[in-house]
Design an enzyme around this catalytic site. Sequence first.
Site, mmCIF file in Angstrom:
data_model
loop_
_atom_site.group_PDB
_atom_site.id
_atom_site.type_symbol
_atom_site.label_atom_id
_atom_site.label_comp_id
_atom_site.label_asym_id
_atom_site.label_seq_id
_atom_site.Cartn_x
_atom_site.Cartn_y
_atom_site.Cartn_z
ATOM 1 C CB CYS A 1 49.936 2.623 -52.655
ATOM 2 S SG CYS A 1 49.043 3.687 -53.814
ATOM 3 C CB CYS B 1 49.219 2.786 -59.473
ATOM 4 S SG CYS B 1 49.614 4.369 -58.462
#
Length: 439
Positions: free
Chosen positions: A190, A368
Site C-alpha cells: 500500500c 489505492c
Amino acid sequence: MATLHRLKQCYSKGIGIAQLHTSNRAAAAKEHYKILVLGGGSGGIAMSARMKRKIGAENVAIVEPSEMHYYQPIWTLVGAGAKTVASSGRPTTSVVPSGVKWVKSRVQEINPGTNTVRTDNGMEISYEYLIVALGLQLHYEKIKGLPEGFEHPKIGSNYSVETVEKTWKALQNFREGNAVFSFPNTPVKCAGAPQKIMYLTDAFLRKTGKRTKANIIYNTSQPVLFGIKKYADSLWEIVKSRDLQVNLRLNLIEVRADKQEAVFENLDNPGETKVFEYDMLHVTPPMGPNVVIKGSSLADEAGWLDVNKETLQHMKYPNVFGIGDCTNLPTSKTAAAVAAQSAVLDRTITKVLKNGKPDKQYDGYTSCPLVTSYNTVILAEFDYNGQPLETFPIDQSKERRIMYYMKADLMPHIYWHGLLKGLWGGPGPYRKLLHLGMK
C-alpha cells in the site's frame, strides 16, 4: 512494554507482523493434501475458499501461525482515530473456510523439488499443488533506534497492529513543531498509506486549532510523490494548497526517540544526512521478501516469489503458484491487487488441473484509495503499465466524499464477505458494465 518486547523479538528473527500470534500445538496427523496454501492473509484465505469449492475442503490445507486475521487497509483510519483497531481483526478460525484444515504453525522450509513443506513444529506436509501467499516482512530493525523507539511517546506506525494506536496517540498529543512522515527505500505494501496519514494529520490539526503551530513534513525516498502521474498531479495540488512540505529522495535511517529526532539520508548524495526534530513521527518501515521464500529455489534474485506476471504460475515449478505481496509481480502490493489476482489464479489452476494451458491474464490491476481528509478520497486504479484503469465513468483523480465512504464502510464489507469467501475477484466486470463495454 510486553507487546513492544515481542515486536522487537520478532523483527530480530526476521518474522513479519502477521506472524506474531503463534501456537505450538501439534499439527494434524494427515500430512498430504492435493492443494496446500501457505499463508493466511487475504490471498491465502481467498484461495483456500476458492479451492474448497473446486476440489472439496478435505483436499485443502492452509498453514498459518496467527490467531488473528487483520484487515490492514483500515489501519490508516485507525491511526487517525476514525476507526478502532478492534474493528480491523477477527479470529483466524472464523475466516478459514469450514472443512479446510488449518495447520497452526509457521512455514520453516519449502522444498519444491520433493513437493514438501516443513513447519516449525517439525511436521512435513506433501502436496500436489502449492499456493504461496506468505506476504512480505516488515523490517523496523533496519532503522537504527527501532523498534525500541516505539516505547517512547510521539512516534507511531500504521503498518503494525502493535504500533498503529501509537500513531493516534501521537496525533492527539501533538502540541507544536514538526509532524514528520517517512517512506522507505524499499518496495512497500500500500504505497499510498505513508502519505494518507499526513493528509489526515493535517485535517485533524485544522479541526483542533493546532495547524498554525505545525510544520507537516513528508520525507520520501522516492523521486515522485506518487507513481502514477494523473493522481500525483492532483496530490501535488493538495500539498500546495494545504501548505504541506514534501522532500523527495530522503530516506529514514535513524530514530533518536529520546531526543525526538529523526535522521534522514539524502539518496542523491549518499552519506549526507539531515536531522529533523519532531513532535510527531510516523514511520513506514523498510520491507522485504519473506525469508522462507528468499531461502528457497522459488525466489528470484531479489528474494521474491518468481511467478509469471500474467498467469501467476511459478516460472520453474508448474505445480506452484503465487499471489499477493510475496510475489515479484511488477504492480503495487495491495488487497485490491490480491482480489484481481485471485480470480486469475482460480482460472489458471482450473486449467492446470485439467492439463490445460492457462488462458486468463492478469493485467496488473491494483487500487489505492488515497485518503486526503476525514471525508474525501482520490481513488487511484491502474495497471502494469501505470495507466489508469478506473472503475467509475468519472474522473477519479478528484477528491470525492462518496469514495471516502466506499473506503471506510463498503470496502471492509467486500473484504470480509466477498474476497475472503472467494467471491470477489475485483471490479473488472463492473468496470466494463459502467463504461458500456468500452474499457
